[in-house]
Design an enzyme around this catalytic site. Sequence first.
Site, mmCIF file in Angstrom:
data_model
loop_
_atom_site.group_PDB
_atom_site.id
_atom_site.type_symbol
_atom_site.label_atom_id
_atom_site.label_comp_id
_atom_site.label_asym_id
_atom_site.label_seq_id
_atom_site.Cartn_x
_atom_site.Cartn_y
_atom_site.Cartn_z
ATOM 1 N N ALA A 151 0.815 -1.212 0.000
ATOM 2 C CA ALA A 151 0.000 0.000 0.000
ATOM 3 C C ALA A 151 0.851 1.264 0.000
ATOM 4 O O ALA A 151 0.508 2.257 -0.635
ATOM 5 C CB ALA A 151 -0.930 -0.012 1.205
ATOM 6 N N LYS A 211 5.416 11.367 14.805
ATOM 7 C CA LYS A 211 4.596 10.383 14.082
ATOM 8 C C LYS A 211 3.881 9.455 15.062
ATOM 9 O O LYS A 211 2.738 9.035 14.825
ATOM 10 C CB LYS A 211 5.480 9.575 13.126
ATOM 11 C CG LYS A 211 4.712 8.554 12.266
ATOM 12 C CD LYS A 211 3.761 9.233 11.297
ATOM 13 C CE LYS A 211 2.844 8.249 10.575
ATOM 14 N NZ LYS A 211 3.555 7.265 9.760
ATOM 15 N N SER A 247 -3.291 0.499 9.298
ATOM 16 C CA SER A 247 -2.444 -0.591 8.802
ATOM 17 C C SER A 247 -2.340 -1.717 9.831
ATOM 18 O O SER A 247 -2.328 -2.893 9.462
ATOM 19 C CB SER A 247 -1.054 -0.060 8.451
ATOM 20 O OG SER A 247 -0.416 0.489 9.589
#
Length: 325
Positions: free
Chosen positions: A21, A200, A270
């Site tokens: 992906a 992040k 994910s």
Amino acid sequence: MANQFVYNSFQLSYAVVGTGALGGYYGACLQKSGLNVHFLLHTDYEYVSQHGLVVESKNGDFNLPHVQAYSDASKMPACDVVIVALKTTQNYLLPQILPNLLKDNGVVLLLQNGLCVEDDIAKIVGNERVMGGLCFLCSNKVAPGHIRHLDYGEIKIAEYTDNYQVAGITKRMEQIASDFERAGIKMELVEDLLLARWQKLVWNIPYNGLSVVLDARTDELMNNPDTRSLVEELMWEVVAGAKSCDRTIPKTFVETMLQYTDKMKPYRTSMKIDYDEKRPLEVETMFGNPLKFAQQRGANLPKITMIYQQLKFLDNRNCSYTNSL
């Protein structure tokens, strides 16, 4: 060293390790812009080698009928930039892949989640040949060679140094960013990789963790007042973890992450996809490593610790079920 990387007279060549992906999307965009890109695949090799890649994107759909696809890294040419887009649970494969795939003055661009992921790569290729990348991308692989890009897509990149010392902006960062920007990908060059990784984690820890533990999409977590509050509490624990490492994440950053997710299309993270597909989860790099890093510096992160322990249980049960089949 890093300055030896700059080639003003010709284009850089790129290898993508992990054409899923994330790697499939970015690699396809780079090839579409005219760059020389080589793709390493596993289960999708036969299909992609015959039919290429298809990208459905909010920025415009496109397909690449012909790509340079490989199932064996030893048959790939050495490249200037090796983009590692594997899940960190597959990093045990990299000692056999990277040495022959990287040019002598090339660089590994590590597009992976978590903390301390660069350390093991540096042991393979050397500290000066590793760069970290943080992707804010909503993208799924919906079929062999078929990527669906839902939202966002920007990347932060920074140089890796031993003990995560601040490295500044280098010429090779600028050159790679220029290639990505020509491919339509927004880039941000940052001086401090450790700060960028903690930033992040402000998104990754609450949304990836809770999506698995609570079986929920991002919109479901944001629309319920109790889970929205929990998301924010987890974000502030990440901020505390960063502070223990002498990295300051401002309040405005947390507010921005919440606003981004409010605007995001309903998204299955994910980690949730990996859990549903009964694949190993990136528990250690995304949760275990940050916890150890912070705890060694005196920080107590109780909510993240609880999510980590829950994920360890769920991951072990998932893997046990898969291994019993």
